[in-house]
Design an enzyme around this catalytic site. Structure first.
Site, mmCIF file in Angstrom:
data_model
loop_
_atom_site.group_PDB
_atom_site.id
_atom_site.type_symbol
_atom_site.label_atom_id
_atom_site.label_comp_id
_atom_site.label_asym_id
_atom_site.label_seq_id
_atom_site.Cartn_x
_atom_site.Cartn_y
_atom_site.Cartn_z
ATOM 1 N N THR A 293 145.410 137.817 29.879
ATOM 2 C CA THR A 293 145.644 139.112 30.516
ATOM 3 C C THR A 293 146.535 139.946 29.605
ATOM 4 O OG1 THR A 293 145.622 138.001 32.644
ATOM 5 C CG2 THR A 293 146.577 140.201 32.596
ATOM 6 N N ARG B 231 134.654 136.977 41.420
ATOM 7 C CA ARG B 231 136.038 136.518 41.568
ATOM 8 C C ARG B 231 136.991 137.626 41.118
ATOM 9 N NH1 ARG B 231 140.699 135.862 37.857
ATOM 10 N NH2 ARG B 231 141.994 134.225 38.715
ATOM 11 N N VAL B 232 137.947 137.942 41.966
ATOM 12 C CA VAL B 232 138.984 138.894 41.604
ATOM 13 C C VAL B 232 140.317 138.163 41.638
ATOM 14 C CG1 VAL B 232 140.161 141.038 42.241
ATOM 15 C CG2 VAL B 232 137.683 140.843 42.527
ATOM 16 N N GLY B 233 141.064 138.272 40.556
ATOM 17 C CA GLY B 233 142.354 137.588 40.488
ATOM 18 C C GLY B 233 143.496 138.506 40.860
ATOM 19 N N ASP B 234 144.671 138.193 40.332
ATOM 20 C CA ASP B 234 145.871 138.961 40.683
ATOM 21 C C ASP B 234 145.902 140.344 40.059
ATOM 22 O OD1 ASP B 234 148.022 138.694 38.058
ATOM 23 O OD2 ASP B 234 146.257 137.415 38.114
ATOM 24 N N GLY C 162 148.997 134.982 33.860
ATOM 25 C CA GLY C 162 149.060 133.560 34.189
ATOM 26 C C GLY C 162 147.982 133.193 35.177
ATOM 27 N N HIS C 163 148.229 132.160 35.959
ATOM 28 C CA HIS C 163 147.211 131.706 36.907
ATOM 29 C C HIS C 163 147.150 132.660 38.091
ATOM 30 C CE1 HIS C 163 145.510 128.991 40.098
ATOM 31 N NE2 HIS C 163 144.569 129.055 39.181
#
Length: 318
Positions: free
Chosen positions: A168, A196-199, A220-221
């Protein structure tokens, strides 16, 4: 204005492979210098973070824009967010395909719509309506992303292993007027499920900016970051009186102990103090303050150059 401008950028937390270190360092330095150039001329924090992130989206060393990792079907799907600390306006896009600079689209969502987040097809239609040129999907796919995707498809592969290298990109800044802003952009997780949508696209997780405390961008995760709403958590700690470094460490530590998640953050507070902290092995980062450039990748690593010196070596191609 009376504030001394500051910019901090990150190119992702995780594991940076030896052969990519130089490129990652050069990429964050270039982004920080470009963002600082805008601030020095009296430009806004918002323009500076957008410029810095765009610079990294265009650099195949990072998992954002060109160079993004591929989803399970071998396509690039990207997320981005930008936020203005003055009035808490924000714009974000998720699962966007076929555009070179998702951060530009996020900025347009913020400024040209009444909404904060557009996704997938809707984001695509909006981009068309705004006249953003379409980039063929293959143009965003690097050989490295393709190889990695194939490896992850092998029956005995472990995509989780590869996801430690999470690129990122992000930037935070404070301008001479004392306004803060943040921007974050990503290609997400390698071999992720479609949609999929992350943070990154989620306000308060991938980034948050508020003139009353400061601004932060995370990496990060993603699923762990969302669970603790990491960006907002850091600002909360600063509101309680913590320094940027202390707030960052406290929030990262909480994420690690509570949900077992690793990551990294960059922070600037409303008086221009900054931090770049991470619980992963590495995070490429750079900052410029008082015409001094600082940058690093490993814990405890910090190089310093004057901006003039850095700009000279920049034009000579490092």
């Amino acid at each position: 204005g009376r504030m001394k401008p500051v910019i901090v950028v990150h190119g992702g937390a995780g594991r940076i492979f030896k052969e990519r270190e130089e490129g990652s360092r050069a990429g964050v330095v270039r982004a920080a210098l470009r963002g600082y150039g805008i601030l020095k001329q009296g430009g806004s924090a918002l323009d500076a973070v957008e410029e810095a992130v765009q610079s990294m989206e265009d650099d195949p060393h990072f998992n954002a824009g060109c160079g993004s990792v591929l989803n399970e079907k071998g396509e690039v799907e990207m997320d981005a967010i930008i936020m203005d600390g003055k009035n808490l306006d924000s714009g974000a896009v998720s699962a966007v395909k076929c555009i070179a600079n998702p951060i530009k689209l996020a900025r347009l969502v913020m400024e040209k719509t009444k909404h904060m987040l557009l996704t997938d097809r809707g984001a695509h239609l909006f981009a068309q309506g705004m006249g953003i040129p379409e980039t063929p999907g293959e143009k965003l796919v690097t050989e490295r992303s393709r190889d990695r995707w194939k490896k992850n498809l092998e029956p005995d592969s472990n995509p989780e292993e590869f996801q430690k290298d999470l690129g990122t990109v992000g930037a935070v800044a404070i301008d001479s007027e004392g306004n803060v802003a943040c921007a974050t952009s990503t290609g997400g997780l390698s071999n992720k499920l479609i949609g999929r949508v992350g943070d990154t696209a989620c306000i308060g997780s991938g980034g948050y900016a508020d003139n009353r405390s400061g601004a932060t961008s995370t990496t990060g995760h993603g699923e762990s970051i969302m669970k603790v709403v990491l960006a907002r958590l850091i600002l909360y700690h600063m509101e309680q009186g913590m320094s940027p470094e202390m707030a960052a460490d406290t929030a990262l530590d909480y994420m690690k102990t509570r949900v077992g998640g690793l990551g990294g953050v960059i922070v600037v507070n409303n008086s221009g103090e900054w931090a770049a902290r991470f619980s992963t092995k590495q995070m490429s980062w750079a900052t410029v303050k008082d015409d001094q450039l600082h940058y690093g990748i490993y814990a405890g690593e910090r190089h310093t150059k004057s901006v003039d010196e850095a700009l000279t070596s920049e034009s000579e191609g490092f």
